[in-house]
Motif scaffolding. Structure first.
Motif, PDB file in Angstrom:
ATOM      1  N   SER A  21      60.787 -32.380 -72.395  1.00 14.76           N
ATOM      2  CA  SER A  21      59.905 -33.532 -72.141  1.00 14.76           C
ATOM      3  C   SER A  21      58.957 -33.766 -73.314  1.00 14.76           C
ATOM      4  N   ARG A  26      62.533 -33.512 -76.864  1.00 10.27           N
ATOM      5  CA  ARG A  26      63.369 -34.621 -76.384  1.00 10.27           C
ATOM      6  C   ARG A  26      64.316 -35.089 -77.495  1.00 10.27           C
ATOM      7  N   SER A  43      62.548 -28.754 -68.610  1.00  6.43           N
ATOM      8  CA  SER A  43      61.185 -29.296 -68.586  1.00  6.43           C
ATOM      9  C   SER A  43      60.519 -28.855 -67.286  1.00  6.43           C
ATOM     10  N   GLU A  48      64.529 -34.386 -67.073  1.00  5.11           N
ATOM     11  CA  GLU A  48      64.760 -35.211 -68.248  1.00  5.11           C
ATOM     12  C   GLU A  48      65.136 -34.368 -69.456  1.00  5.11           C
ATOM     13  N   PRO A  49      65.709 -35.016 -70.487  1.00  2.29           N
ATOM     14  CA  PRO A  49      66.221 -36.377 -70.421  1.00  2.29           C
ATOM     15  C   PRO A  49      67.625 -36.350 -69.821  1.00  2.29           C
ATOM     16  N   ALA A  50      67.884 -37.238 -68.894  1.00  2.00           N
ATOM     17  CA  ALA A  50      69.201 -37.300 -68.284  1.00  2.00           C
ATOM     18  C   ALA A  50      70.120 -38.076 -69.226  1.00  2.00           C
ATOM     19  N   PRO A  56      69.877 -31.155 -66.861  1.00  3.37           N
ATOM     20  CA  PRO A  56      68.449 -30.828 -66.743  1.00  3.37           C
ATOM     21  C   PRO A  56      68.230 -29.556 -65.927  1.00  3.37           C
TER      22      PRO A  56
END
Ligand SMILES: NC(=O)c1ccc[n+]([C@@H]2O[C@H](COP(=O)([O-])OP(=O)(O)OC[C@H]3O[C@@H](n4cnc5c(N)ncnc54)[C@H](OP(=O)(O)O)[C@@H]3O)[C@@H](O)[C@H]2O)c1
Length: 247
Positions: A21, A26, A43, A48-50, A56
């Motif tokens: 995140s 990211r 995270s 995230e991030p998908a 995830p």
């Protein structure tokens, strides 16, 4: 976690990023996924991030059980590359970084050390046992040039500097320990440059023109550095241009 193994996939076939995140984390996940490998993206929210190629997972640096659970979930398809991209400079309540010893506060120091030193060490505790003994595996944590004792000409930022110096020492220790059994393993610290993220945002005014990297830029540099590391580099700390930083 379910994965279809692709034998044609270049190294790393699988990677894990703790701190997906964050600004740099990211961007690392996005770049690693774009290479075609599988990426475990960790995270606090675990959401995230998908995207294609990413799985995830949730963890909190201050809760070791979540680190153990994350490693357990990766056991059947373990990462060849682990990047710890977490970290803190200013506490959530706005405290720090301290410019003078007069500003030291034990509880605040403890929080910085818990997040920047102890958390990454506990990630290593649970992730290093997943590394294969005979194939290239890399464990890296984002450190900082200011964690170098030899390079410290300015002082200040006491807790942050100390937390990164201690992190660098632990990485060196883990490199020595792992090197006894894993000839292809590499443990290293990385300095990402000064990068435009929430962490650096309050301190960007003095950054020279062209020296503030976007997270995408920094992530690209860092993956190039990682690609170039060999077992002889294990235990070192390297900047975004692959230059070794003094201990
Ligand atoms: N940016 C720079 O200029 C710069 C320079 C030198 C070194 N670095 C280092 O690079 C690393 C990444 O920094 P960044 O700039 O990308 O910072 P960032 O955008 O603030 O990201 C920090 C990350 O750490 C995570 N984190 C904080 N506390 C956590 C906890 N208890 N459990 C799990 N995750 C936690 C954050 O998660 P949440 O989103 O949940 O808060 C976030 O993913 C840090 O180690 C930093 O010291 C950065």
């Amino acid at each position: 976690m379910d994965h279809a193994e692709n034998p044609e996939q270049a190294w790393p076939r699988t990677a894990a990023v703790f701190g997906a995140s964050g600004g740099i984390g990211r961007a690392l996940v996005t770049r690693l996924a774009a290479r075609g490998g599988q990426v475990y993206a960790g995270s606090r929210e675990g959401a995230e991030p998908a995207g294609e190629g990413t799985t995830p997972f949730a963890f909190d640096l201050t809760d070791e059980a979540t680190l153990a659970a994350a490693a357990e979930a990766m056991r059947d398809f373990p990462p060849q590359l682990v990047i710890v991209a977490t970290g803190i400079l200013t506490l959530p309540d706005g405290t720090g970084p301290e410019r003078s010893y007069r500003k030291l506060d034990g509880a605040a120091m403890g929080q910085v050390l818990a997040l920047n030193t102890i958390g990454p060490a506990l990630i290593a505790k649970h992730m290093l046992p997943l590394f294969a003994r005979d194939t290239r595996c890399v464990f890296t944590a984002l450190s900082a040039r200011v964690g170098s004792i030899g390079d410290n000409g300015l002082g200040g930022w006491h807790s942050y500097r100390a937390s990164k110096a201690a992190l660098n020492m632990l990485l060196k220790n883990f490199a020595i320990e792992l090197g006894r059994t894993h000839t292809q393993a590499i443990v290293a610290g990385l300095h990402p440059g000064t990068v435009d993220t929430g962490l650096s945002e309050p301190f960007q005014s003095g950054v020279p023109e062209g020296k503030l990297f976007t997270p995408e830029q920094s992530a690209g540099y860092l993956l190039d550095v990682i690609d170039g590391l060999g077992p002889d580099d294990s235990g070192g700390v390297f900047d975004w241009s692959a230059e070794r930083i003094a201990d």
